[in-house]
Design an enzyme around this catalytic site. Sequence first.
Site, PDB file in Angstrom:
ATOM      1  N   GLN A  14      56.481  50.978  -0.752  1.00 39.15           N
ATOM      2  CA  GLN A  14      57.528  50.403   0.089  1.00 39.15           C
ATOM      3  C   GLN A  14      57.506  48.889   0.135  1.00 39.15           C
ATOM      4  OE1 GLN A  14      56.421  53.484   3.261  1.00 39.15           O
ATOM      5  NE2 GLN A  14      58.547  53.045   3.775  1.00 39.15           N
ATOM      6  N   GLU A 153      50.145  61.549   5.982  1.00 43.08           N
ATOM      7  CA  GLU A 153      50.992  62.617   6.511  1.00 43.08           C
ATOM      8  C   GLU A 153      50.920  63.859   5.635  1.00 43.08           C
ATOM      9  OE1 GLU A 153      54.066  59.994   9.202  1.00 43.08           O
ATOM     10  OE2 GLU A 153      54.837  60.784   7.304  1.00 43.08           O
TER      11      GLU A 153
END
Length: 423
Positions: A14, A153
């Site tokens: 990102q 996650e």
Amino acid sequence: MQEFLLGAATSAYQVEGNNVYSDFWLMEQAEHTSFKERSGDAVDHYNHYEEDIRLMKKAGMNAYRFSIEWARIEPEKGRYNDGAIAHYRKVLECCHENGITPVVTMHHFSSPVWLIRENGWENEKVVGYFRDYCVYVTAQLGDIMEYVCTINEANMRLQVTSVMRTMLKNMGVNLQVGMNFELPEEYAVGEREISEILGGVKKANTFMAPCTPEGDLLIMEAHEAARDAMKAKCPHLKIGLTLSLHDIQPVTGGEQSAKEIWNEEFTHYLPYIQKDDFFGLQNYTRMLVNAEGELPVPDGKQCTQMGYEFYPEALEHVIRTVSKELELPIIVTENGVATLDDQERIEYLQTALYGVKRCIDDNVPVIGYLHWSLFDNFEWQLGYSKKFGLIEVDRSMQERKPKESFYKMAAIWKTAHTRRDER
């Protein structure tokens, strides 16, 4: 006494830019892609990391969670990139030089293209592939690493699967990651295009694709294999994983639904993380549920750019719930808000951090808070429109523009301590 870890988080894909060997880069380039825009240079953190880490020190932060891009390290199966390893050593050294404790994530959603060509996260070989990559990185960099999150996650694939079921029921959607559900009419064409590029695989089993129950457990097996192998190589490492958790609140008749959703998000992973050194807790909002499942955000409630409820109180609730079921130190590895109004971010930070301090005062072992995110960055399929950052970036010049919240975070944390001490 260990110093509380206060800082911010990013993921390589990102913020670094030009991760050309990653699966998401391939999917971005497809003519009929589900990505609203391409990542390109991102915020060029790959070249600006020294400036960025010095800024963190200036703002009073003492910890930085960032990820190592597997595809940079191993662009082809079994071939490691010495230049990429050298780069991440420089990042780690820069952290130490500036009094910043690095919290390294080994996998943050993006994977090498070669892995996806081999059926990705539904192929049982991924366990060994991931372990070997982690061992290589540890052999090269373990001497200057301390905290390691194996997988970011780890429950995300299961959450995506759950969201797909929810959408079929025309109910609310609450997913704490930037996925685009407003797909173009040509999406099916794009799927075929990607399949052809990948060599004819029927489905691109990336880390953000829906999974089978077997695929869900493969992730935990990969975590355990990597954790044990990394500890064998460098026993000093503190290793855990992170989970995306909602503050699940039942309304009338929703108690059983809430229990089932919490089991899917958290409880069924407990057997696989008992030997971890810490738990990475990631939360952004709450989820209201009735007997049928998740409910939409109530009318009149403030929402974030992501479409879910502005509810910073959720973090304290989730920390307390987790601490009742898991006896491990907790690091809040992500918590934040997507908003164009930085005053809302400051409000969110204040509520969240005061909640963390109340947990600590009640002897809940929270040892760190890492805000998401350091920058306004590439929010996956949603592109650059969602503003999670403490720092704005003019991407035309890659100029950093710290927001008021960037400098306020450490002051808010200090005030939370002072007010407690005065009572």
